[in-house]
Write an enzyme that holds these catalytic residues in place. Structure first.
Site, PDB file in Angstrom:
ATOM      1  N   TYR A 142      48.692  31.947  40.665  1.00  0.00           N
ATOM      2  CA  TYR A 142      48.244  32.481  41.822  1.00  0.00           C
ATOM      3  C   TYR A 142      46.837  32.503  42.260  1.00  0.00           C
ATOM      4  O   TYR A 142      46.248  33.329  41.562  1.00  0.00           O
ATOM      5  CB  TYR A 142      49.220  33.794  42.221  1.00  0.00           C
ATOM      6  CG  TYR A 142      49.061  34.156  43.581  1.00  0.00           C
ATOM      7  CD1 TYR A 142      49.405  33.697  44.632  1.00  0.00           C
ATOM      8  CD2 TYR A 142      48.126  35.467  43.758  1.00  0.00           C
ATOM      9  CE1 TYR A 142      49.379  34.178  46.004  1.00  0.00           C
ATOM     10  CE2 TYR A 142      47.760  36.008  44.941  1.00  0.00           C
ATOM     11  CZ  TYR A 142      48.491  35.434  46.194  1.00  0.00           C
ATOM     12  OH  TYR A 142      48.289  35.870  47.412  1.00  0.00           O
ATOM     13  N   ASP A 234      39.443  31.584  37.397  1.00  0.00           N
ATOM     14  CA  ASP A 234      39.821  32.871  38.322  1.00  0.00           C
ATOM     15  C   ASP A 234      40.006  34.005  37.436  1.00  0.00           C
ATOM     16  O   ASP A 234      41.104  34.211  36.766  1.00  0.00           O
ATOM     17  CB  ASP A 234      41.148  32.447  38.965  1.00  0.00           C
ATOM     18  CG  ASP A 234      41.683  33.473  39.981  1.00  0.00           C
ATOM     19  OD1 ASP A 234      41.295  34.455  39.782  1.00  0.00           O
ATOM     20  OD2 ASP A 234      42.663  33.237  40.596  1.00  0.00           O
ATOM     21  N   LYS A 263      39.461  42.840  42.323  1.00  0.00           N
ATOM     22  CA  LYS A 263      40.015  43.778  41.627  1.00  0.00           C
ATOM     23  C   LYS A 263      39.035  44.951  41.204  1.00  0.00           C
ATOM     24  O   LYS A 263      38.131  45.616  41.980  1.00  0.00           O
ATOM     25  CB  LYS A 263      40.918  43.546  40.446  1.00  0.00           C
ATOM     26  CG  LYS A 263      41.950  42.366  40.888  1.00  0.00           C
ATOM     27  CD  LYS A 263      43.114  42.863  41.581  1.00  0.00           C
ATOM     28  CE  LYS A 263      43.998  41.923  41.686  1.00  0.00           C
ATOM     29  NZ  LYS A 263      45.154  42.537  42.466  1.00  0.00           N
TER      30      LYS A 263
END
Length: 445
Positions: A142, A234, A263
């Site tokens: 994802y 990522d 994040k």
């Protein structure tokens, strides 16, 4: 017990699609509990119920729900000075300087507003740099809500994984299985001169936590180098959580061309970033030809929270604490599974953990994997361990969602909403939280 949450959800269904603003928040059925406030490593819901919180905002809360005093003071000061300027601030420069000092591959940085925006911009940049169109992604991974990565299927038959994405878009994406070096090599043999980049998570942490096999990332790096494609890591989830301030790339010894962040880099506020080699990142406008912009990029509150949060981690035992609690959780869970559910698998590393509801017809995890599945060929469970994100789809997802997670909630413990998301340890969590959580797992499995 959850009457107030039910009433709020009833109202939400009239004004929000599905009653939520992100699909994962709809769990569990028939309705979710609504958060009222946080308290360290705990959350209190709208009915006043208190929980040990291992969701931690899906990962960005390194310190739990109470920021360290220096971080809170910095955020409050910045907010009092003005919400947003439409002008650059020195704080953006300071934050970028901190990141480039600590993350080995990052020489230059562009701040954005989310992990999704970071990966969107990284893909655009790779295509511009290489003058190629195809992007290799990992099946089951994802990378945010973007057209280039919401793609499923195999290398020769990619298709959109959601309505609203044209098939012509999906044709420029090549999904391959994580941890499958042979398929990756074959894809590069057939499409090497068309591939702009490989977009990969160091650990597939949004799909049941699949750890890389030894040599896998090195193979991808070599394939990219030989073909003239860019390696994009990522680190939206792993960045500044796995591997400390050097991120996961320092732990695995990989030097990606581009890295995406989110994040923790914003300390729990909306933020993302694209970092990497100067020759690539400086091709963003205004210094280059690749358009990238955002009104709220480098927002003062997010910059203050991110920078002060990382500085606090550099000066205190933050990573030692959260990694130690993560290890204790995984070791305790492994013992519990041996007794209660030997077909299940403990996965995770550092401050990330999870019980994967696998259907393994194999012995329980052995001593070499007692601290989470590490894809160790010496483990008797090696062939049955989750190897890639798509394996999560074969797990007992309904049992987890409909029986286990509600039972844990009733025991006062919040764990990830489904079998795909991870659980996260924060600096605010304690040994008592760990023991109470292990007791709850023991009772609910």
């Amino acid at each position: 017990m959850y009457d107030e949450s039910r009433d709020i959800y009833d109202r939400a269904l009239s004004v929000l699609p599905g009653g939520v603003n992100s699909a994962v928040r709809a769990a569990p059925q028939p309705y979710p509990v609504f958060a009222q406030k946080g308290d360290g490593g705990h959350v209190i819901d709208a009915d006043g119920n208190r929980y040990i919180d291992w969701i931690q905002g899906l990962g960005p809360l390194l310190y739990g729900h109470d920021l360290p005093d220096p971080v809170t003071a910095a955020v409050q000061r910045r907010v009092s000075e003005g919400p947003v300027f439409g002008m650059p601030t020195e704080l953006e420069v300071e934050h970028a300087e901190f990141v480039t000092r600590h993350v080995p591959s990052v020489e230059m940085l562009r701040f954005v507003n989310s992990g999704t925006e970071a990966t969107v911009s990284a893909v655009r940049l790779a295509r511009a740099v290489t003058e190629r169109n195809k992007i290799v992604i990992m099946q089951g991974g994802y990378h945010g809500a973007q057209e280039s990565t919401l793609v499923e299927g195999g290398p020769e038959h990619p298709k959109p994984s959601t309505h609203g994405i044209p098939q012509s878009f999906a044709q420029e994406t090549i999904p391959v299985p994580f941890n499958d070096t042979e398929t990756a090599k074959q894809v590069f043999e057939e499409h090497g001169d068309e591939i702009a980049g490989v977009l990969v998570e160091p650990i597939q942490a949004n799909s049941g936590i699949a750890y890389p096999e030894n040599g896998y990332h090195e193979t991808l790096a070599q394939l990219c180098e030989d073909a003239g494609a860019l390696l994009i890591w990522d680190e939206v989830i792993t960045g500044f959580r796995i591997g400390g301030l050097g991120c996961a790339q320092s732990e695995f010894g990989i030097d990606p061309d581009i890295t995406t962040f989110g994040k923790i880099i914003g300390g729990g506020f909306p933020v993302g970033a694209i970092g990497g080699k100067t020759e690539y990142i400086e091709q963003f406008t205004p210094s280059g030809e690749v358009f990238q912009a955002g009104t709220f990029s480098g927002h003062p509150a997010a910059m203050a929270a991110g920078l002060e949060g990382l500085k606090y981690a550099a000066e205190n035992d933050v990573y030692e604490h959260i990694d130690d609690l993560g290890r204790r959780l995984r070791e305790g869970l492994t013992e519990i599974l041996t007794e209660r559910a030997p077909e299940y698998t403990v996965v995770g590393t550092g401050s990330i953990f999870k019980v994967a509801f696998t259907r393994a017809d194999a012995p329980p995890q052995s001593d070499c994997c007692v601290n989470g599945c590490r894809q160790d060929p010496e483990c008797a469970r090696f062939s049955a361990c989750p190897k890639r994100g798509t394996d999560a789809q074969q797990m007992e997802t309904d049992r987890y969602a409909r029986l286990f997670r509600p039972a844990m909630r009733d025991e006062g413990v919040l764990v990830s909403q489904n079998q795909f998301e991870a659980n996260f340890v924060s600096y605010a969590h304690t040994e008592e939280d760990v023991e109470r959580t292990l007791d709850a797992y023991r009772d609910c499995l």
